[in-house]
Design an enzyme around this catalytic site. Sequence first.
Site, PDB file in Angstrom:
ATOM      1  N   VAL A 216      18.248  -7.584 -14.982  1.00 23.25           N
ATOM      2  CA  VAL A 216      17.589  -7.610 -16.285  1.00 23.25           C
ATOM      3  C   VAL A 216      17.173  -9.312 -16.531  1.00 23.25           C
ATOM      4  O   VAL A 216      17.952 -10.003 -16.132  1.00 23.25           O
ATOM      5  CB  VAL A 216      18.757  -7.556 -17.233  1.00 23.25           C
ATOM      6  CG1 VAL A 216      17.937  -7.356 -18.766  1.00 23.25           C
ATOM      7  CG2 VAL A 216      19.351  -5.948 -17.169  1.00 23.25           C
TER       8      VAL A 216
ATOM      9  N   GLY B 172      23.468  -5.491 -12.373  1.00 28.83           N
ATOM     10  CA  GLY B 172      24.390  -4.517 -12.189  1.00 28.83           C
ATOM     11  C   GLY B 172      24.110  -3.799 -10.985  1.00 28.83           C
ATOM     12  O   GLY B 172      23.131  -4.355  -9.984  1.00 28.83           O
ATOM     13  N   GLY B 173      24.639  -2.715 -10.637  1.00 31.60           N
ATOM     14  CA  GLY B 173      24.450  -2.000  -9.503  1.00 31.60           C
ATOM     15  C   GLY B 173      23.115  -1.332  -9.264  1.00 31.60           C
ATOM     16  O   GLY B 173      22.669  -1.154  -8.146  1.00 31.60           O
ATOM     17  N   MET B 174      22.537  -1.093 -10.409  1.00 34.03           N
ATOM     18  CA  MET B 174      21.456  -0.027 -10.729  1.00 34.03           C
ATOM     19  C   MET B 174      20.290  -1.069 -11.093  1.00 34.03           C
ATOM     20  O   MET B 174      19.150  -0.254 -11.420  1.00 34.03           O
ATOM     21  CB  MET B 174      21.675   1.229 -11.193  1.00 34.03           C
ATOM     22  CG  MET B 174      22.802   2.048 -10.568  1.00 34.03           C
ATOM     23  SD  MET B 174      22.618   2.314  -8.921  1.00 34.03           S
ATOM     24  CE  MET B 174      21.217   3.615  -9.055  1.00 34.03           C
TER      25      MET B 174
ATOM     26  N   LYS C 178      14.280  -4.897 -18.296  1.00 27.20           N
ATOM     27  CA  LYS C 178      15.160  -4.503 -16.945  1.00 27.20           C
ATOM     28  C   LYS C 178      14.688  -3.535 -15.657  1.00 27.20           C
ATOM     29  O   LYS C 178      13.676  -2.596 -16.040  1.00 27.20           O
ATOM     30  CB  LYS C 178      16.092  -3.188 -17.592  1.00 27.20           C
ATOM     31  CG  LYS C 178      17.260  -2.548 -16.743  1.00 27.20           C
ATOM     32  CD  LYS C 178      17.847  -1.582 -17.568  1.00 27.20           C
ATOM     33  CE  LYS C 178      18.935  -2.442 -18.409  1.00 27.20           C
ATOM     34  NZ  LYS C 178      19.950  -1.389 -19.199  1.00 27.20           N
TER      35      LYS C 178
ATOM     36  N   ASP D 104      26.540   8.449 -25.636  1.00 29.27           N
ATOM     37  CA  ASP D 104      27.258   7.493 -25.104  1.00 29.27           C
ATOM     38  C   ASP D 104      27.548   6.373 -26.150  1.00 29.27           C
ATOM     39  O   ASP D 104      27.723   5.223 -25.949  1.00 29.27           O
ATOM     40  CB  ASP D 104      26.799   7.199 -23.774  1.00 29.27           C
ATOM     41  CG  ASP D 104      27.897   6.490 -22.985  1.00 29.27           C
ATOM     42  OD1 ASP D 104      29.137   6.600 -23.131  1.00 29.27           O
ATOM     43  OD2 ASP D 104      27.564   5.683 -22.211  1.00 29.27           O
TER      44      ASP D 104
ATOM     45  N   GLY E 167      21.266 -10.907 -16.224  1.00 32.21           N
ATOM     46  CA  GLY E 167      22.133  -9.808 -15.941  1.00 32.21           C
ATOM     47  C   GLY E 167      22.004  -8.922 -14.884  1.00 32.21           C
ATOM     48  O   GLY E 167      20.793  -8.941 -14.520  1.00 32.21           O
TER      49      GLY E 167
END
Length: 364
Positions: free
Chosen positions: A91, A86-88, A106, A201, A84
Amino acid sequence: MIRCPACGTQYADDARFCTKDGSKLIAMPGAPAAGTPAPGAPYSAPTPARGTAHGRAEPPAPASPMNLVDQVLDGRYRIVRKVGEGGMSFVYLANDTATKERYAIKVLSQALSNDQNAMQRLKREASLGMRLAHPNVCHIIRMGETQDGLVYVVMPFVEGEILSDRNNRKGTLSLAEVAKFVTEIAAGLHVAHDLKIVHRDLKPENIMICKSEDGNERAVVMDFGLAKERRADAELQKLTATGIILGTPEFMSPEQLRGKPLDPRTDVYSLGLMTYEMLTGKLPFTGRTQQEMMIARLRNEPVPLRQARPELDFSEALEKVLAKSMQRAPDDRYTTAPEFAAALSMAIGGKTGEGGVLGRLFGR
């Protein structure tokens, strides 16, 4: 584009609920489903963003493509494949070279690794996350740095179905499923709360439904990335001062929307909202805009459970339990997550005694 199945209003792909009637949005014919990871995706896939407290997703920071396959981190974790990104972060699945156990690694983007303030905050959170080992929590095992200066965190590799995917696939969950999942989520939260850590969250995208070899499922709480100590010192308070805009608006407690101090009861509120969604396929507050939906949580009462889905014939006892979990004032809610889970299980008809699920999870 996606639309509301009740009123037909169309929304952009990053929306999930209709602001007019609270119905869960569906993909328009020929359009791909939006927002959530594919069923069966591992824990480590980055959580999709519902939006900021201002109702729109923040643009991801640029990240250079990386390929760490076959590299060995910390002399121990051999990278197998990327699972996986993402922008930051990126993984990876990794195997322990000695034990052959699988882990999720990660790796943060270069931009984030170079951000001193972000790293201060992450190191504090990592130190907290290392204390959360529990069957119903996916915790941080350690934090490290590559030779190129990229920061990474090691976590158990957990596979299963994201709760939001389960909700979308089934529409509503059975009472038995809801009681089991809420009880297990509460057990994971209980460990964190005992350590004076608040998740902040909690949402369906941060719950993984895992299946063991014997076929039994369990709920695992993920991404304590916004977690903070309740008794924060001045430095930590400064580092987490923007936490309110980092959470997910649909599941924020009223005190979080107001920027007030948080304690375990804010997670109880979010868990109450999640429970309502699992049972009805809707959220209990509506509004024409994201802001109006947030204001409704500060001023209005939730739509009663039996009014949201009268055809499902929910009991009055269940109605009262859900209503108490979603009270605006923290003092009027359940004090702990296990207390809420026990009340919910009792209302649904589950066993709460010595031999029941709750007894096994909470040591009674």
